[in-house]
Design a protein around this motif. Structure first.
Motif, PDB file in Angstrom:
ATOM      1  N   GLY A  54     -84.338 -52.412  40.318  1.00  0.00           N
ATOM      2  CA  GLY A  54     -84.996 -51.667  41.277  1.00  0.00           C
ATOM      3  C   GLY A  54     -83.965 -51.346  42.530  1.00  0.00           C
ATOM      4  O   GLY A  54     -84.427 -50.925  43.271  1.00  0.00           O
ATOM      5  N   GLY A  55     -82.716 -51.646  42.350  1.00  0.00           N
ATOM      6  CA  GLY A  55     -81.776 -51.592  43.377  1.00  0.00           C
ATOM      7  C   GLY A  55     -81.493 -49.993  43.674  1.00  0.00           C
ATOM      8  O   GLY A  55     -80.933 -49.865  44.846  1.00  0.00           O
ATOM      9  N   SER A  56     -81.340 -49.269  42.746  1.00  0.00           N
ATOM     10  CA  SER A  56     -80.790 -47.952  42.711  1.00  0.00           C
ATOM     11  C   SER A  56     -82.123 -46.798  42.336  1.00  0.00           C
ATOM     12  O   SER A  56     -82.824 -47.264  41.424  1.00  0.00           O
ATOM     13  N   THR A  57     -82.264 -45.852  43.308  1.00  0.00           N
ATOM     14  CA  THR A  57     -83.257 -44.923  42.845  1.00  0.00           C
ATOM     15  C   THR A  57     -82.678 -43.407  43.005  1.00  0.00           C
ATOM     16  O   THR A  57     -81.492 -43.303  43.909  1.00  0.00           O
ATOM     17  N   TYR A  58     -83.080 -42.622  42.203  1.00  0.00           N
ATOM     18  CA  TYR A  58     -82.567 -41.251  42.229  1.00  0.00           C
ATOM     19  C   TYR A  58     -83.696 -40.198  42.268  1.00  0.00           C
ATOM     20  O   TYR A  58     -84.890 -40.513  41.690  1.00  0.00           O
ATOM     21  N   TYR A  59     -83.570 -39.128  43.005  1.00  0.00           N
ATOM     22  CA  TYR A  59     -84.472 -38.277  42.955  1.00  0.00           C
ATOM     23  C   TYR A  59     -84.172 -36.847  42.706  1.00  0.00           C
ATOM     24  O   TYR A  59     -83.176 -36.349  43.230  1.00  0.00           O
ATOM     25  N   ALA A  60     -84.941 -36.124  42.097  1.00  0.00           N
ATOM     26  CA  ALA A  60     -84.720 -34.364  42.054  1.00  0.00           C
ATOM     27  C   ALA A  60     -85.033 -33.938  43.653  1.00  0.00           C
ATOM     28  O   ALA A  60     -85.745 -34.523  44.365  1.00  0.00           O
ATOM     29  N   ASP A  61     -84.074 -33.115  43.908  1.00  0.00           N
ATOM     30  CA  ASP A  61     -84.421 -32.494  45.179  1.00  0.00           C
ATOM     31  C   ASP A  61     -85.606 -31.885  45.536  1.00  0.00           C
ATOM     32  O   ASP A  61     -86.109 -32.151  46.688  1.00  0.00           O
ATOM     33  N   SER A  62     -86.414 -31.653  44.652  1.00  0.00           N
ATOM     34  CA  SER A  62     -87.726 -30.812  44.725  1.00  0.00           C
ATOM     35  C   SER A  62     -88.617 -31.912  45.310  1.00  0.00           C
ATOM     36  O   SER A  62     -89.616 -31.512  45.729  1.00  0.00           O
ATOM     37  N   VAL A  63     -88.431 -33.242  44.961  1.00  0.00           N
ATOM     38  CA  VAL A  63     -89.500 -34.327  45.292  1.00  0.00           C
ATOM     39  C   VAL A  63     -88.956 -35.297  46.302  1.00  0.00           C
ATOM     40  O   VAL A  63     -89.558 -36.117  46.905  1.00  0.00           O
ATOM     41  N   LYS A  64     -87.537 -35.037  46.782  1.00  0.00           N
ATOM     42  CA  LYS A  64     -87.145 -36.172  47.887  1.00  0.00           C
ATOM     43  C   LYS A  64     -87.789 -36.112  49.123  1.00  0.00           C
ATOM     44  O   LYS A  64     -88.105 -34.885  49.476  1.00  0.00           O
ATOM     45  N   GLY A  65     -88.163 -37.413  49.512  1.00  0.00           N
ATOM     46  CA  GLY A  65     -88.896 -37.411  50.826  1.00  0.00           C
ATOM     47  C   GLY A  65     -90.390 -37.453  50.506  1.00  0.00           C
ATOM     48  O   GLY A  65     -91.121 -37.575  51.532  1.00  0.00           O
ATOM     49  N   ARG A  66     -91.033 -36.762  49.666  1.00  0.00           N
ATOM     50  CA  ARG A  66     -92.482 -36.790  49.152  1.00  0.00           C
ATOM     51  C   ARG A  66     -92.686 -37.841  48.010  1.00  0.00           C
ATOM     52  O   ARG A  66     -93.723 -38.242  48.121  1.00  0.00           O
ATOM     53  N   PHE A  67     -91.880 -38.265  47.045  1.00  0.00           N
ATOM     54  CA  PHE A  67     -92.210 -39.055  45.933  1.00  0.00           C
ATOM     55  C   PHE A  67     -91.526 -40.305  45.995  1.00  0.00           C
ATOM     56  O   PHE A  67     -90.427 -40.402  46.564  1.00  0.00           O
ATOM     57  N   THR A  68     -91.924 -41.434  45.694  1.00  0.00           N
ATOM     58  CA  THR A  68     -91.157 -42.539  45.631  1.00  0.00           C
ATOM     59  C   THR A  68     -91.564 -43.491  44.057  1.00  0.00           C
ATOM     60  O   THR A  68     -92.741 -43.494  43.758  1.00  0.00           O
ATOM     61  N   ILE A  69     -90.425 -43.804  43.656  1.00  0.00           N
ATOM     62  CA  ILE A  69     -90.559 -44.487  42.470  1.00  0.00           C
ATOM     63  C   ILE A  69     -90.488 -46.019  42.776  1.00  0.00           C
ATOM     64  O   ILE A  69     -89.471 -46.371  43.591  1.00  0.00           O
ATOM     65  N   SER A  70     -91.044 -46.712  41.856  1.00  0.00           N
ATOM     66  CA  SER A  70     -90.740 -48.345  42.034  1.00  0.00           C
ATOM     67  C   SER A  70     -91.003 -48.949  40.683  1.00  0.00           C
ATOM     68  O   SER A  70     -91.830 -48.329  39.904  1.00  0.00           O
ATOM     69  N   ARG A  71     -91.017 -50.326  40.708  1.00  0.00           N
ATOM     70  CA  ARG A  71     -91.301 -50.984  39.438  1.00  0.00           C
ATOM     71  C   ARG A  71     -91.638 -52.469  39.935  1.00  0.00           C
ATOM     72  O   ARG A  71     -90.961 -52.888  40.930  1.00  0.00           O
ATOM     73  N   ASP A  72     -92.582 -53.050  38.976  1.00  0.00           N
ATOM     74  CA  ASP A  72     -92.942 -54.508  39.026  1.00  0.00           C
ATOM     75  C   ASP A  72     -92.278 -54.919  37.814  1.00  0.00           C
ATOM     76  O   ASP A  72     -93.281 -54.869  36.756  1.00  0.00           O
ATOM     77  N   ASN A  73     -91.521 -55.495  37.605  1.00  0.00           N
ATOM     78  CA  ASN A  73     -90.853 -56.188  36.226  1.00  0.00           C
ATOM     79  C   ASN A  73     -91.743 -57.102  35.626  1.00  0.00           C
ATOM     80  O   ASN A  73     -92.118 -57.303  34.520  1.00  0.00           O
ATOM     81  N   ALA A  74     -92.475 -57.921  36.771  1.00  0.00           N
ATOM     82  CA  ALA A  74     -93.554 -58.860  36.333  1.00  0.00           C
ATOM     83  C   ALA A  74     -94.557 -58.222  35.456  1.00  0.00           C
ATOM     84  O   ALA A  74     -95.318 -58.934  34.957  1.00  0.00           O
ATOM     85  N   LYS A  75     -94.951 -57.107  35.761  1.00  0.00           N
ATOM     86  CA  LYS A  75     -96.173 -56.357  35.177  1.00  0.00           C
ATOM     87  C   LYS A  75     -95.661 -55.414  34.119  1.00  0.00           C
ATOM     88  O   LYS A  75     -96.537 -54.796  33.580  1.00  0.00           O
ATOM     89  N   SER A  76     -94.441 -55.470  33.984  1.00  0.00           N
ATOM     90  CA  SER A  76     -93.897 -54.240  33.191  1.00  0.00           C
ATOM     91  C   SER A  76     -94.411 -52.739  33.482  1.00  0.00           C
ATOM     92  O   SER A  76     -94.752 -52.087  32.406  1.00  0.00           O
ATOM     93  N   THR A  77     -94.335 -52.649  34.646  1.00  0.00           N
ATOM     94  CA  THR A  77     -94.934 -51.329  35.041  1.00  0.00           C
ATOM     95  C   THR A  77     -94.002 -50.363  36.239  1.00  0.00           C
ATOM     96  O   THR A  77     -93.158 -51.262  36.852  1.00  0.00           O
ATOM     97  N   VAL A  78     -93.907 -49.217  35.868  1.00  0.00           N
ATOM     98  CA  VAL A  78     -93.116 -48.321  36.935  1.00  0.00           C
ATOM     99  C   VAL A  78     -94.292 -47.623  37.664  1.00  0.00           C
ATOM    100  O   VAL A  78     -95.133 -47.068  36.772  1.00  0.00           O
ATOM    101  N   TYR A  79     -93.966 -47.259  38.830  1.00  0.00           N
ATOM    102  CA  TYR A  79     -94.937 -46.282  39.515  1.00  0.00           C
ATOM    103  C   TYR A  79     -94.276 -44.887  39.984  1.00  0.00           C
ATOM    104  O   TYR A  79     -93.158 -45.202  40.245  1.00  0.00           O
ATOM    105  N   LEU A  80     -95.002 -43.940  40.209  1.00  0.00           N
ATOM    106  CA  LEU A  80     -94.464 -42.739  40.895  1.00  0.00           C
ATOM    107  C   LEU A  80     -95.612 -42.560  41.927  1.00  0.00           C
ATOM    108  O   LEU A  80     -96.768 -42.182  41.818  1.00  0.00           O
ATOM    109  N   GLN A  81     -95.155 -42.909  43.221  1.00  0.00           N
ATOM    110  CA  GLN A  81     -96.083 -42.642  44.483  1.00  0.00           C
ATOM    111  C   GLN A  81     -95.842 -41.082  44.683  1.00  0.00           C
ATOM    112  O   GLN A  81     -94.550 -40.703  45.202  1.00  0.00           O
TER     113      GLN A  81
END
Length: 120
Positions: A54-81
């Protein structure tokens, strides 16, 4: 690795949704993860990516500032807010995972998608 996305639905413009993608197996933390989306009649496009820890994230220009990607490795889950949603965000959203962090479709695994519909 099997990936299962969830959390899609119908929302009004300006609203928010949080997508989740649960991964099976014990190697989740060894994979970079990403979200893609595909609108009807269009090609699948990159949305966001996150590195293994989770140290690096990248976004398409069309969603930058509106979407946030994150992950919880303990839960084996990735999120998109997804905030400040727009009608043009309407698409099927797919999560993906693989050993290479990329903004193209160079991922080994893609899950079933979840539909996001934004009404105006």
């Amino acid at each position: 690795v099997q990936l299962q996305a969830s959390g899609g639905g119908l929302v009004q413009a300006g609203g928010s949704l949080r997508l989740s993608c649960a991964a099976s197996g014990r190697t989740f933390s060894s994979y970079h993860m990403a979200w893609f989306r595909q609108a009807p009649g269009k090609e699948r496009l990159f949305v966001a990516a996150i590195s293994r820890i989770g140290g690096s994230t990248y976004y398409a220009d069309s969603v930058k500032g509106r979407f946030t990607i994150s992950r919880d490795n303990a839960k084996s889950t990735v999120y998109l807010q997804m905030d400040s949603l727009k009608p043009e965000d309407t698409a099927v959203y797919y999560c993906a995972g693989g050993p290479v962090l990329s903004t193209s479709s160079d991922y080994n695994y893609f899950g079933r998608g979840t539909q996001v519909t934004v009404s105006s």
